[in-house]
Design an enzyme around this catalytic site. Structure first.
Site, mmCIF file in Angstrom:
data_model
loop_
_atom_site.group_PDB
_atom_site.id
_atom_site.type_symbol
_atom_site.label_atom_id
_atom_site.label_comp_id
_atom_site.label_asym_id
_atom_site.label_seq_id
_atom_site.Cartn_x
_atom_site.Cartn_y
_atom_site.Cartn_z
ATOM 1 N N CYS A 31 0.114 -4.176 11.327
ATOM 2 C CA CYS A 31 1.083 -3.863 10.260
ATOM 3 C C CYS A 31 2.488 -3.734 10.868
ATOM 4 O O CYS A 31 2.705 -2.904 11.769
ATOM 5 C CB CYS A 31 0.691 -2.575 9.565
ATOM 6 N N CYS B 131 4.265 -0.259 11.302
ATOM 7 C CA CYS B 131 3.554 0.938 11.765
ATOM 8 C C CYS B 131 3.672 1.199 13.265
ATOM 9 O O CYS B 131 3.313 0.343 14.094
ATOM 10 C CB CYS B 131 2.086 0.848 11.386
HETATM 11 N N1 SAM Z 1 -4.881 3.061 8.908
HETATM 12 C C1 SAM Z 1 -4.974 3.424 7.558
HETATM 13 C C2 SAM Z 1 -4.334 2.443 6.625
HETATM 14 O O1 SAM Z 1 -3.480 1.666 7.040
HETATM 15 O O2 SAM Z 1 -4.670 2.496 5.438
HETATM 16 C C3 SAM Z 1 -4.420 4.806 7.264
HETATM 17 C C4 SAM Z 1 -3.159 5.268 7.959
HETATM 18 S S1 SAM Z 1 -1.697 4.313 7.596
HETATM 19 C C5 SAM Z 1 -0.565 4.985 8.755
HETATM 20 C C6 SAM Z 1 -1.203 4.950 6.002
HETATM 21 C C7 SAM Z 1 0.042 4.411 5.379
HETATM 22 O O3 SAM Z 1 1.188 4.870 6.084
HETATM 23 C C8 SAM Z 1 0.260 2.918 5.348
HETATM 24 O O4 SAM Z 1 -0.462 2.282 4.340
HETATM 25 C C9 SAM Z 1 1.751 2.809 5.093
HETATM 26 O O5 SAM Z 1 2.011 2.757 3.706
HETATM 27 C C10 SAM Z 1 2.287 4.118 5.666
HETATM 28 N N2 SAM Z 1 3.191 3.878 6.782
HETATM 29 C C11 SAM Z 1 2.845 3.531 8.041
HETATM 30 N N3 SAM Z 1 3.936 3.384 8.812
HETATM 31 C C12 SAM Z 1 5.012 3.626 8.021
HETATM 32 C C13 SAM Z 1 6.404 3.629 8.253
HETATM 33 N N4 SAM Z 1 6.940 3.317 9.442
HETATM 34 N N5 SAM Z 1 7.229 3.931 7.219
HETATM 35 C C14 SAM Z 1 6.699 4.230 6.002
HETATM 36 N N6 SAM Z 1 5.391 4.259 5.740
HETATM 37 C C15 SAM Z 1 4.547 3.949 6.736
HETATM 38 FE FE1 SF4 Z 2 -1.825 -0.516 9.871
HETATM 39 FE FE2 SF4 Z 2 -0.908 1.660 11.068
HETATM 40 FE FE3 SF4 Z 2 -2.878 1.914 9.247
HETATM 41 FE FE4 SF4 Z 2 -3.342 0.804 11.626
HETATM 42 S S1 SF4 Z 2 -2.718 2.935 11.255
HETATM 43 S S2 SF4 Z 2 -3.996 -0.004 9.630
HETATM 44 S S3 SF4 Z 2 -1.436 -0.288 12.084
HETATM 45 S S4 SF4 Z 2 -0.790 1.210 8.871
#
Ligand code: SAM
Ligand code: SF4
Ligand code: DTB
Length: 343
Positions: A73, A76
């Site tokens: 992603c 992230c």
């Molecule tokens: N790994 C799982 C997933 O992706 O569904 C759960 C954790 S993931 C970090 C949850 C959410 O955090 C993502 O779907 C995204 O919308 C949000 N997220 C991650 N990085 C971000 C960022 N830099 N700024 C804003 N939202 C973020």
């Molecule tokens: Fe994507 Fe970050 Fe969630 Fe992993 S933790 S699936 S890299 S948003």
């Protein structure tokens, strides 16, 4: 014909009794294009028809397993594909998590949201987080988990452990999903959302803006969320937190009015959902946040950390809520007017 409870609504006759209105992308674009104050006014009216506008739902986040995620992603900091400064951590111990949940509860949070940097949990991970969920639920908090894609039976196991909500975001316009994430498809997200619904869990599903998308793509994201049937109970609207080392670290700033428009359009199209003013608040002036609350946001992440990045601290949020005469959800009933969050 039997219908999946989280089927994407379509305009065709295949779904004769949709629960709510089908949103065409062009109609959502038309909302975005309204004069700014007309849009905010309309959203505020919708908000007041469905909610007490003084109440704000407070969720505290904790990353229970940090970094090293195999997904790519682009936004992230936890992806193993990017070179960020983040230190990887194994799954935290249940006692440590419960101690953090107790603090969040004492400070006034109503829900405790646990996130793990997994593509999806393995069966032994589900067993481990189930024990954690049971312990947090026993404190009397609502529970939310975000653990990635789920296999058959996992959502039921989490529900049995006491999970109330599952967070799984659609993140961006389906048409540009593969520009942002290459290791899974929009359809994979829809598949997990279907499993979550069928297990009887409440759905928390939103997205991110500020990823160099166009207004039309923001409308596509909101339409894809509003066309989930039933609509998600909770809709986090995240502003991208730009983290050095991620491909979106240098994304263009989104004008604040576009963010408020996105909140307002989410409120109008999903009138009964909690719309969460989510990531990005650390960079938002108080007046902008107030405008988001006027436009229908009625939930925040409460606590000085999101998963890995900063969030405003509880003291600052308590002061802001005081200035705006806002109360934590459930504290605005008769006799509790003026109730404050305990810090
Ligand atoms: N790994 C799982 C997933 O992706 O569904 C759960 C954790 S993931 C970090 C949850 C959410 O955090 C993502 O779907 C995204 O919308 C949000 N997220 C991650 N990085 C971000 C960022 N830099 N700024 C804003 N939202 C973020
Ligand atoms: Fe994507 Fe970050 Fe969630 Fe992993 S933790 S699936 S890299 S948003
Ligand atoms: C959601 O929509 N936003 C939260 C929660 N669901 C899990 C996560 C925001 C993460 C922001 C970047 C970070 O702190 O790592």
């Amino acid at each position: 014909m039997s219908l999946s409870p989280v089927a994407l609504r379509r305009e065709t006759a295949c779904q004769p009794h949709p629960t709510v209105h089908y949103w065409k992308k062009c109609d959502v674009e038309a909302l975005f294009d309204l004069p700014f104050l007309d849009l905010v006014y309309q959203a505020a009216e919708v908000h007041r028809r469905h909610f007490n506008p003084r109440e704000i739902q407070l969720s505290t986040l904790l990353s229970i397993k940090t970094g090293g995620c195999p997904e790519d992603c682009a936004y992230c900091p936890q992806s193993a594909h990017h070179h960020t400064d983040l230190a990887k951590e194994q799954l935290l111990d249940v006692d440590e998590i419960v101690a953090k949940a107790k603090i969040a509860q004492a400070r006034g949070a109503g829900r405790f949201c646990m996130g793990a940097a997994w593509r999806g949990p393995k069966p032994q991970d589900v067993a481990a987080v189930s024990a954690i969920i049971r312990a947090v639920k026993d404190l009397g908090l609502e529970t939310c988990g975000t653990f990635g894609m789920l296999e058959e039976g996992m959502a039921e196991e989490l529900k049995q452990a006491g999970l109330d909500y599952y967070n799984h975001n659609l993140d961006t316009d389906p048409e540009r999903y593969n520009d942002i994430i290459h290791t899974r498809r929009h359809e994979d997200r829809m598949d997990t959302l279907g499993k979550v619904r069928r297990a009887g869990l409440k759905v928390c599903c939103g997205g991110i803006v500020g990823m160099n998308e166009t207004r039309s793509e923001r409308a596509g994201l909101i339409a894809s969320l509003a066309n989930l049937d039933p609509q998600p109970e909770s809709v986090p609207v995240n502003q991208l937190v730009k983290v050095a080392g991620t491909p979106l670290a240098d994304a263009d700033d989104l004008d604040w009015t576009e963010f408020v428009r996105t909140v307002a359009v989410a409120r109008i199209t999903m009138p009964q959902s909690f719309v969460r003013l989510s990531a990005g608040r650390a960079d938002m002036p108080e007046a902008m946040q107030a405008m988001c609350f006027l436009a229908g946001a009625n939930s925040i992440f409460y606590g000085d950390k999101l998963l890995t990045t900063e969030n405003p601290d509880e003291d600052g949020d308590r002061i802001l809520m005081g200035k705006l005469n806002l109360l934590p959800l459930g504290k605005a009933e008769a006799g509790q007017e003026g109730a404050e969050i305990q810090v």
